[in-house]
Enzyme design. Structure first.
Site, PDB file in Angstrom:
ATOM      1  N   CYS A 185       0.803  -1.193  -0.075  1.00 33.75           N
ATOM      2  CA  CYS A 185       0.085   0.225  -0.113  1.00 33.75           C
ATOM      3  C   CYS A 185       0.906   1.279   0.127  1.00 33.75           C
ATOM      4  CB  CYS A 185      -0.808  -0.204   1.260  1.00 33.75           C
ATOM      5  SG  CYS A 185      -1.723   1.463   1.456  1.00 33.75           S
ATOM      6  N   GLU A 210      17.447  -1.826 -17.377  1.00 34.39           N
ATOM      7  CA  GLU A 210      17.243  -2.949 -17.601  1.00 34.39           C
ATOM      8  C   GLU A 210      16.967  -3.364 -19.039  1.00 34.39           C
ATOM      9  OE1 GLU A 210      14.304  -4.847 -15.280  1.00 34.39           O
ATOM     10  OE2 GLU A 210      14.822  -4.074 -13.362  1.00 34.39           O
ATOM     11  N   ASN A 260      11.762  -0.157  -7.313  1.00 36.94           N
ATOM     12  CA  ASN A 260      11.825  -0.951  -8.701  1.00 36.94           C
ATOM     13  C   ASN A 260      10.537  -1.042  -9.297  1.00 36.94           C
ATOM     14  OD1 ASN A 260      13.190  -2.556 -10.511  1.00 36.94           O
ATOM     15  ND2 ASN A 260      11.852  -4.303  -9.846  1.00 36.94           N
ATOM     16  N   GLU A 261      10.569  -0.316 -10.576  1.00 33.09           N
ATOM     17  CA  GLU A 261       9.450  -0.394 -11.262  1.00 33.09           C
ATOM     18  C   GLU A 261       7.938  -0.321 -10.710  1.00 33.09           C
ATOM     19  OE1 GLU A 261       9.696  -4.399 -13.248  1.00 33.09           O
ATOM     20  OE2 GLU A 261      11.159  -3.567 -14.625  1.00 33.09           O
ATOM     21  N   LYS A 291      14.251 -17.727 -13.002  1.00 40.61           N
ATOM     22  CA  LYS A 291      15.664 -18.572 -13.175  1.00 40.61           C
ATOM     23  C   LYS A 291      15.824 -19.058 -14.572  1.00 40.61           C
ATOM     24  CE  LYS A 291      13.444 -23.126 -12.064  1.00 40.61           C
ATOM     25  NZ  LYS A 291      12.111 -22.588 -11.547  1.00 40.61           N
ATOM     26  N   PHE A 292      15.327 -18.675 -15.662  1.00 44.28           N
ATOM     27  CA  PHE A 292      15.356 -18.758 -16.944  1.00 44.28           C
ATOM     28  C   PHE A 292      15.388 -17.550 -17.620  1.00 44.28           C
ATOM     29  CE2 PHE A 292      13.490 -23.133 -15.644  1.00 44.28           C
ATOM     30  CZ  PHE A 292      14.796 -23.531 -15.860  1.00 44.28           C
ATOM     31  N   CYS A 297      -3.848   0.531  -4.892  1.00 43.39           N
ATOM     32  CA  CYS A 297      -4.200  -0.363  -3.532  1.00 43.39           C
ATOM     33  C   CYS A 297      -5.687   0.409  -3.144  1.00 43.39           C
ATOM     34  CB  CYS A 297      -3.346   0.095  -2.605  1.00 43.39           C
ATOM     35  SG  CYS A 297      -3.929  -0.680  -0.854  1.00 43.39           S
TER      36      CYS A 297
END
Ligand SMILES: [Zn+2]
Length: 686
Positions: free
Chosen positions: A123, A322, A157-158, A371-372, A163
């Protein structure tokens, strides 16, 4: 907020190359951290975003801190000459925080309270969350603020999402009270609430929009989205307060996003407002290269559009924070970048104004959801694989391009993008429910200039209009009288303005203008739109423009003439032989109205004429459409980026000599560019 000391270029005169580094995932494997240090040098990397997901490592129990591992990482990076973009960890919080303070958990639009888990799910109003984030941020600033490796703050981050908890409802009502001067009648008028008997008689009756409640009051929907942007910025400002206090000269940013389904600007927050509070705009770019629904050049054009928008937010270089060196793990099909594409897509970012190439992430996680996701170091921990080699090649190349850092460019053409307009248009129950496609329409207008190598700024209504020769405002459905006045003044002073169908329909409250098109717009364009016809996909109609026939898609607006000159007529239906395209001299400028949605061929022919009439920038380079040429400039030099976004050999013609910054060769005349090939050249303007 403007503080010249806080341009990150004063600290780094090199292109940042690196990415998100998450050593907290590997603290029990010291040999991995040793390898990282070695491989960072082999990959020619120099900058790392650290800590955005490390709160549970930094503060494993409430009030119990563990910074020693981060101290060591700072020393490791510093010892190889690297820089750190230190993240604040609010994007994902420790389990103890949710357990001890359930108010931090987000409530969704169905009024369901979320459980702990995932990320980006708190929130923004919660005082506890604001206190906790500020506390950890203060500790980070005190501990690392003076460290020579610290380059910048990477805040959270982003940011995204909304909310609907009770605290947010109270905050929304207070926001509305302020906006409507504590006058409920003013709110009821702005929201047109007598429709469906929605009149509010007490502020406490107002609840945020919901699929199971109120969702058809467009003024409210728009205000809610504005509130969500303001509340997110308010949370961000709370986060950065200790950073500004303790490290006033360290720049602050937060990473913006794009909507990757169709590669359009992120829809959730109005970045034109947010950009005022960051020192440098940064964004995360994940284009689905090599997809099976569009050409490489089509996708590259869309990437260029977003770059030009995000650069124009502050009219200065941005940072790519990124990207992936290969594939992501969250597209429907996660295709690997073909050999050469990584260098090409990286150079494209620089070409449009980035001073960095950064990845998510440095090392592939061993477990969990990403993980990929492509990374510089794969699970094989090898520097021999293709992806590492391509990253290393990019790193070597960037070292030869450091002179472009901080350079910008001047564009004569601007296209106006407006987040509020997009929200209101999408909300409008009318026209074609699936064919409004506002950002995509802008990209179609942008395409001609991209293909002809003419620099474009994609601006917002926060920018100055008068810096441009040509301003294009497609589908400006929502427009305030203030913006109309600024458009009028732009044309009066000599500017050329292009507007299209579905423009000037509602005011800033999403209430339609009454009594016909606004007088000021009629004065500028010399026309008055009478009605807009919406076409089915199989409907056929055409515009005849300069004796050539162009097919109409989706929309055709019927125009009443009030002094404008007819440039093109409709061909079929009850509005056959009535004006579709008009031009009008207004004081020192000229205003064009395009009544119908037309194809690529039309845009090419139409804008070709304007490009000639207005003597728009000529880079002295002839290239096929699929080869993009972009420019950056400093006081002495032009830096020219030539990029082949096609799968075949292409020829470009350099009418002026340039020096290839990568090979050192002098280039002039006809030059061949292999599949995905790039040239970055410099030429002096002396
Ligand atoms: Zn809330």
């Amino acid at each position: 907020m403007q503080n010249n000391k806080r341009t990150y270029v004063s600290d780094a005169n090199f292109i940042l190359h690196g990415g998100d580094y998450s050593p907290e995932q590997w603290l029990d494997r010291p040999e991995i951290l040793t390898d990282d240090k070695k491989y960072m040098q082999l990959a020619h990397t120099n900058a790392f975003s650290i800590g955005m997901f490390s709160w549970s490592t930094l503060e494993p129990k409430e009030g119990i801190y563990n910074f020693e591992w981060l101290d060591e990482i700072f020393e490791n990076i510093h010892s190889i000459g690297g820089k750190i973009l230190l993240a604040t960890p609010s994007g994902a919080r420790p389990a103890w925080l949710s357990q001890n303070y359930p108010e931090v958990l987000r409530v969704n639009e169905y009024r369901q309270k979320h459980l702990h888990g995932g990320r980006h799910n708190h929130c923004f109003t919660s005082n506890v969350y604001r206190e906790k984030t500020q506390k950890i941020n203060r500790m980070l600033a005190k501990r690392y603020g003076d460290h020579p490796a610290l380059l910048m703050w990477h805040v959270s981050n982003e940011y995204g999402g909304e909310c609907h908890c009770d605290r947010c409802q109270v905050a929304f009502r207070n926001w509305l009270r302020n906006k409507y001067n504590y006058d409920l009648k003013e709110l009821n008028d702005a929201w047109w609430t007598p429709f469906w008997s929605h009149t509010y008689t007490d502020w406490s009756q107002i609840d945020s929009p919901s699929p199971i409640g109120e969702n058809g009051v467009h003024g409210m929907n728009l205000d809610w989205r504005r509130f969500v942007t303001d509340q997110t910025i308010s949370f961000y400002k709370n986060e950065i307060a200790p950073l500004r206090e303790i490290t006033p000269d360290t720049p602050v940013t937060t990473n913006f996003m794009a909507d990757t389904n169709d590669l359009i600007p992120f829809q959730g927050l109005d970045y034109s407002k947010f950009a005022k509070y960051v020192d440098v705009v940064t964004w995360d770019a994940y284009p689905p290269w090599h997809n099976d629904w569009e050409t490489t050049a089509d996708l590259a054009m869309k990437v260029g559009f977003i770059d030009d928008l995000y650069r124009s937010l502050k009219q200065k270089p941005f940072l790519l924070l990124e990207s992936t060196p290969s594939q992501v793990n969250w597209h429907k099909v996660n295709k690997a970048k073909r050999p050469g594409m990584h260098l090409l897509s990286s150079i494209q970012m620089l070409a449009h104004g980035s001073d960095s190439i950064m990845y998510f992430q440095w090392r592939k996680s061993r477990g969990s959801s990403e993980k990929f996701h492509g990374a510089v170091i794969d699970h094989d921990n090898s520097t021999e694989n293709r992806v590492f080699q391509e990253v290393s090649k990019v790193g070597e190349t960037l070292k030869k391009l450091n002179k472009i850092v901080g350079t910008n460019r001047k564009a004569d053409v601007a296209i106006l993008y407006d987040w509020e307009n997009n929200w209101a248009l999408n909300d409008a129950q009318g026209f074609g429910m699936e064919t409004k496609c506002y950002p995509q329409t802008l990209q179609q207008h942008y395409r001609t200039f991209w293909e002809k190598n003419i620099p474009v700024d994609v601006i917002t209504k926060e920018n100055t209009f008068t810096d441009y020769k040509l301003l294009i405002v497609p589908m400006l459905y929502l427009v305030s009288s203030d913006t109309i006045a600024r458009l009028k003044s732009f044309v009066a002073k000599g500017g050329t303005l292009v507007m299209t169908y579905i423009s000037g329909i509602v005011n800033e409250n999403d209430l339609t203008y009454l009594g016909g098109w606004q007088d000021d717009l009629q004065e500028i364009f010399g026309v008055c739109p009478k009605e807009t016809d919406t076409l089915y996909p199989r409907d056929k109609n055409y515009v005849n423009y300069k004796n050539k026939k162009y097919e109409i898609k989706d929309y055709a607006t019927i125009l009443g003439l009030q002094g404008a000159e007819i440039e093109g007529n409709y061909e079929e239906d009850y509005y056959a032989n009535t004006p579709a395209i008009t031009s009008h001299i207004y004081k020192k400028g000229k205003a064009y109205y395009i009544g119908a949605r037309l194809n690529e061929e039309f845009h090419e022919d139409f804008y070709d004429r304007l490009i000639n009439d207005l003597y728009l920038n000529d880079l002295s380079i002839e290239s096929p459409k699929e080869v993009s040429v972009q420019i950056r400039r400093d006081s002495e030099n032009d830096y020219i980026f030539i990029m082949n976004f096609s799968e075949r050999l292409q020829t470009v013609n350099l009418k002026q000599e340039i020096r290839d910054m990568i090979t050192g060769e002098l280039l002039e005349g006809e030059i061949q560019l292999e599949k995905y090939g790039v040239i970055v050249g410099v030429r002096s303007r002396q």
